[in-house]
Write an enzyme that holds these catalytic residues in place. Structure first.
Site, short mmCIF file in Angstrom:
data_model
loop_
_atom_site.label_atom_id
_atom_site.label_comp_id
_atom_site.label_asym_id
_atom_site.label_seq_id
_atom_site.Cartn_x
_atom_site.Cartn_y
_atom_site.Cartn_z
N TYR A 100 -21.96 -0.01 26.40
CA TYR A 100 -22.02 0.14 27.86
C TYR A 100 -23.08 1.18 28.20
CZ TYR A 100 -20.86 1.41 32.62
OH TYR A 100 -20.94 1.65 33.97
N GLU A 188 -26.59 -1.00 35.81
CA GLU A 188 -25.48 -1.02 34.85
C GLU A 188 -25.70 -2.19 33.89
OE1 GLU A 188 -21.47 -2.54 35.93
OE2 GLU A 188 -20.77 -0.55 35.34
#
Ligand code: GDP
Ligand code: MN
Length: 373
Positions: A100, A188
């Site tokens: 992530y 993101e």
């Protein structure tokens, strides 16, 4: 403004080599043809919400007929209230590890923060709750930005395998450069993956652009006009703050606080606001006329309430705007007006002479508007 996955990925691909892209389409035929050439593919719903995987909006296919079937299933799906009109079909990646990474505008820290974890591909909030030590959060000094040294420190602290440090640092630093140059408020990448072949690939992307910077980011300006409804376009052209809502009482006011108070008054009177519409301070007759024109197009609206507190805004200007709008085209729903402050007396006299319903208090006006529908 939020970008869809494929729009975000196109942007990222201008700065980094390994971004999984592909074909965007609403045709299962095209998906099938693409899969026939590519082999294993992934078919992904293009909607502005996360968690598509869990909702069944991301599916791998080994064969072209299977890819077609997935496209047929995903197109038309409703994912958290978002209707799927197009899919992205990309070459299927053989994933080894999922990480992530994001750069977010961090209000608590009053700067941008980098978030990185080697536990990617899943809900990062859950990882942060269960194993906070696995999520590295680093507030950036905006003048310094995300340098290779800082990026390397972040990924090493997160426990990233040494083999991938150079490539991942490059993704992080390129993202920062893009964020600054393009006035983004969020990048993101979840997941950023390593493949079985040992490459680092961007598999998903969520990118948001700062709306206040759209005037100097021409490429997004065009994108925005494609994304917005006719009402939203009208609101933007007039400099209004406009939010469509579910109710049937249309609301026009000047000043965000007053419009919110008006919404409360409508609710208290047993009604439901159809919108939030703030025409701002110093509105001219034309502004008021345009605001009414904006609500006119909404067939759900069964009554309109105008609530103006004249400071810089003059009551007589407001009255002239309303009368001009109605003279041009009569309204098909009742209109209630509450006007007070600068030149209210003159405004009210004009409105009454024009045969419009006016009220001295906000609560009374809201009650009239709710009863009138
Ligand atoms: P999201 O659920 O909306 O965040 O959509 P993602 O694009 O992140 O996809 C969800 C998950 O699907 C990812 O975390 C991956 O595990 C999986 N996935 C997506 N693309 C591929 C692919 O090309 N190959 C494989 N094996 N899995 C994929
Ligand atoms: Mn994702």
């Amino acid at each position: 403004m939020d970008l869809k996955e494929y729009e975000g990925k196109r942007l990222l691909a201008t700065r980094m080599p390994l971004v999984s892209q592909g074909l965007v389409t609403s045709s299962p035929d095209e998906v099938e043809a693409y899969a026939r050439e590519q082999g294993v593919v992934v078919v992904k719903a293009q909607v502005l919400t996360g968690g598509r995987g869990k909702a069944g909006g991301v599916k791998l296919a080994k064969r072209s007929c299977e890819a077609r079937k997935h496209a047929e299933d995903i197109l038309g799906m409703d994912i958290k209230g978002h209707f799927v009109e197009e899919v992205l079909v990309s070459p299927g990646v053989a994933i080894d590890q999922e990480w992530y990474f994001s750069i977010v505008f961090d209000r608590a820290e009053r700067t941008y923060s980098v978030i990185f974890s080697t536990e990617g591909g899943v809900d990062i909030e859950l990882v942060a709750e269960a194993t906070p030590e696995k999520v590295i959060r680093f507030p950036l000094n905006p003048k310094e930005g995300l340098t290779p040294l800082i990026a390397e420190d972040i990924v090493r602290r997160a426990g990233l395998d040494r083999r991938f440090v150079v490539d991942v640092v490059a993704v992080l630093c390129s993202s920062w450069g893009l964020l600054v140059d393009k006035d983004l408020t969020l990048i993101e990448i979840n997941p950023l993956v390593s493949t079985k072949e040992g490459d680092v690939v961007v598999l998903d992307a969520k990118v948001s652009v700062d709306d206040a910077a759209l005037f100097r980011q021409a490429e997004f300006g065009e994108m925005q006009s494609q994304k917005e409804s006719a009402e939203e376009a009208l609101a933007r052209e007039n400099g209004f703050t406009f939010v469509p809502l579910d109710g049937d009482v249309g609301i026009i006011g000047n000043g965000a606080g007053l419009v919110m108070a008006t919404m409360d008054a409508v609710k208290a009177a047993g009604g439901e606001p159809a919108n939030f519409l703030d025409i701002g301070g110093g509105a001219q007759a034309k502004t008021v006329k345009n605001a009414l024109a904006l609500l006119r197009g909404n067939p759900k609206i069964r009554s309109i309430l105008v609530n103006v507190f004249g400071g810089i805004t003059r009551g007589d200007e407001v009255a002239r705007g309303l009368l001009a709008a109605i003279a041009e085209q009569p309204l098909s729903v009742p209109l209630t007006i509450r006007l007070t402050g600068t030149r209210a007396k003159e405004g009210l006299a004009l409105l009454e002479a024009g045969g419009l319903e006016v009220s001295g208090t906000m609560d009374r006006a809201a009650a009239l508007a709710v009863a009138g529908k």
